[in-house]
Design an enzyme around this catalytic site. Sequence first.
Site, PDB file in Angstrom:
ATOM      1  N   GLU A  61     -10.806  -3.380   0.934  1.00 44.77           N
ATOM      2  CA  GLU A  61     -11.088  -3.349   2.361  1.00 44.77           C
ATOM      3  C   GLU A  61     -11.825  -2.037   2.651  1.00 44.77           C
ATOM      4  O   GLU A  61     -11.336  -0.969   2.275  1.00 44.77           O
ATOM      5  CB  GLU A  61      -9.794  -3.417   3.160  1.00 44.77           C
ATOM      6  CG  GLU A  61      -8.999  -4.693   2.961  1.00 44.77           C
ATOM      7  CD  GLU A  61      -7.649  -4.627   3.650  1.00 44.77           C
ATOM      8  OE1 GLU A  61      -7.623  -4.687   4.891  1.00 44.77           O
ATOM      9  OE2 GLU A  61      -6.636  -4.498   2.937  1.00 44.77           O
ATOM     10  N   ARG A 116       1.724  -2.466  -8.719  1.00 42.47           N
ATOM     11  CA  ARG A 116       0.767  -1.446  -8.317  1.00 42.47           C
ATOM     12  C   ARG A 116       1.141  -0.107  -8.945  1.00 42.47           C
ATOM     13  O   ARG A 116       2.272   0.090  -9.417  1.00 42.47           O
ATOM     14  CB  ARG A 116       0.722  -1.315  -6.793  1.00 42.47           C
ATOM     15  CG  ARG A 116       2.006  -0.795  -6.181  1.00 42.47           C
ATOM     16  CD  ARG A 116       1.921  -0.721  -4.658  1.00 42.47           C
ATOM     17  NE  ARG A 116       0.906   0.234  -4.243  1.00 42.47           N
ATOM     18  CZ  ARG A 116       0.519   0.395  -2.986  1.00 42.47           C
ATOM     19  NH1 ARG A 116       1.014  -0.373  -2.026  1.00 42.47           N
ATOM     20  NH2 ARG A 116      -0.381   1.298  -2.667  1.00 42.47           N
ATOM     21  N   LYS A 142      -3.439   4.114   2.257  1.00 42.56           N
ATOM     22  CA  LYS A 142      -4.661   4.600   2.893  1.00 42.56           C
ATOM     23  C   LYS A 142      -4.390   5.090   4.318  1.00 42.56           C
ATOM     24  O   LYS A 142      -5.062   6.000   4.804  1.00 42.56           O
ATOM     25  CB  LYS A 142      -5.736   3.519   2.881  1.00 42.56           C
ATOM     26  CG  LYS A 142      -6.433   3.360   1.546  1.00 42.56           C
ATOM     27  CD  LYS A 142      -7.701   2.557   1.632  1.00 42.56           C
ATOM     28  CE  LYS A 142      -7.442   1.086   1.727  1.00 42.56           C
ATOM     29  NZ  LYS A 142      -8.684   0.293   1.619  1.00 42.56           N
TER      30      LYS A 142
END
Length: 558
Positions: free
Chosen positions: A34, A259, A269
């Site tokens: 993104e 992850r 983020k």
Amino acid sequence: MEENKPSNFIKNIIRKDLEDGKNDGRIHTRFPPEPNGYLHIGHAKSICLNFGLAEEFGGKCNLRFDDTNPLKEDTEYVDSIKEDVKWLGFDWGETEFYASDYFDRFYELAVQLVNDGKAYVDSLTPEEIKEYRGTLKEPGKESPFRDRTPAENLELLEKMKNGEFKEGECVLRAKIDMSSPNMNMRDPIIYRIAHSEHHRTGDKWCIYPMYDFAHGLEDSIEGVTHSICTLEFEDHRPLYDWFLEQLGVFHPQQIEFARLNLTYTMMSKRNLLTLVNEGYVSGWDDPRMPTIAGLRRRGYTAQSIKNFSEMIGVSKANSIVEYAQLEYCVREDLNKIAQRVMVVTDPLKVVITNYPEDKEEMLDAENNPENESDGKREIPFCRDIYIERDDFMENPPKKYFRLSPGQEMRLKHAYYIKCEEVVKDDNGEIVELRCTYDPASRGGWTDDGRRVKGTAHWVSARHYIEAEVRLYDHLFTIPNPGRRKKGEVFTDNVDPDSLKVITAFAEPSLADVKPLQSYQFLRIGYFTSDKDSVSGKPVFNRTVGLKDTWAKMQGASS
């Protein structure tokens, strides 16, 4: 297909699919960031995995930007993502795509769901939608607008698209099961209103698809065979499958892996943006940030990050990786490629009293003992030099091999010197050492077989240049800043001393460095020239020290 690479459960799935002839033998992955921030080390692992799988199995990997939220996205982030992927050494060729490429198609498919009675326009407020959704222990309640007819829903959806409603006034939801134990299946939102200009489509749209709706459709449209996601999307997979099945389109396989969680870092983020916006760091590429841009500026190499990604492997279980393991990888890589130079960070003057005052000479120095092809350079030597202050001790303990009164020490690439006199100021602080040298020890060795154990780096007092050296440490004071005490915010654990700036004396070969050149400052650590460097005034960032804490930890546990 490349051989002899470590296996993992995803590769095993792919091998089985190839054996079964699934997808006509195609392997097609994608990396779908993104564009709402800079990529971090966790994304680097995903990049290496997705592009690496495509390379290993002779397939394709798309670079796709999931730009479905114009409120948070920017072309700056798109450009930074491209730079990061290229820097890591991967080429997406002609396969650069954007979710916004498919906005028209998404809308057509949403209309199809409405016509099939599988989606409806809901006029509940955002607060009411949250309340009606229920909890993990209690089922949700159906919206009073859930039974609108397809015709009513189509009319309302068209009005949404035409900008006739305010933000939050209504949404389009999938009609699934408000009592599902999986919260993601409780009539999830498909489209929401956002009167914001998109960085690629401008003001064409005022409704935008939600990620869960767009994600699987993007994969389907592009022909992706294996949709590799991180583990938090495991609970979203039933929804991914539901949309593709209800719409009757090509159905990729979603596979989840754990992850990357790294000690002393934050991978959100949103939190990284907070650090930038609130001035805890100088920007997304601050060398203390776990962003790829920050690691690159600090001096981490693309190869070291690839090696790290391969070393930690791919699994289904969440875990936390020691930051020292990442440091081990960059240290191993820089040891092979970094030029050795001499920089004194805490200078103490040495006057060699029996060296001619007007004499200067050039001494040979190897650039990298790990790579003879790097050749040699010349460094100037004269009567007055600087050494590190902690390379001298006036009252040394036993087995102290560096400089002390009456004791010899070897100057790297130069001569043996012996301390004859210590000069102090009025406060008793040592300001100068007076030494003698052995002319027969040029290059650091003598013909009489005498060997001096202590060796120090140095710079010529007539020729050195001043360099700004930025000493970076972990940004956080605790290993897991995501876990904090009640009442704390994560920024409470930011280390105010994570950056120290000093002025060092460097050999003159470093006067005109280019950005992102890596060096080993002898006996100190690995440093990389910063973009702030100008001619005659270099700036260096500490990449990593010479001490290998991870290897020592491994040795202690074996």
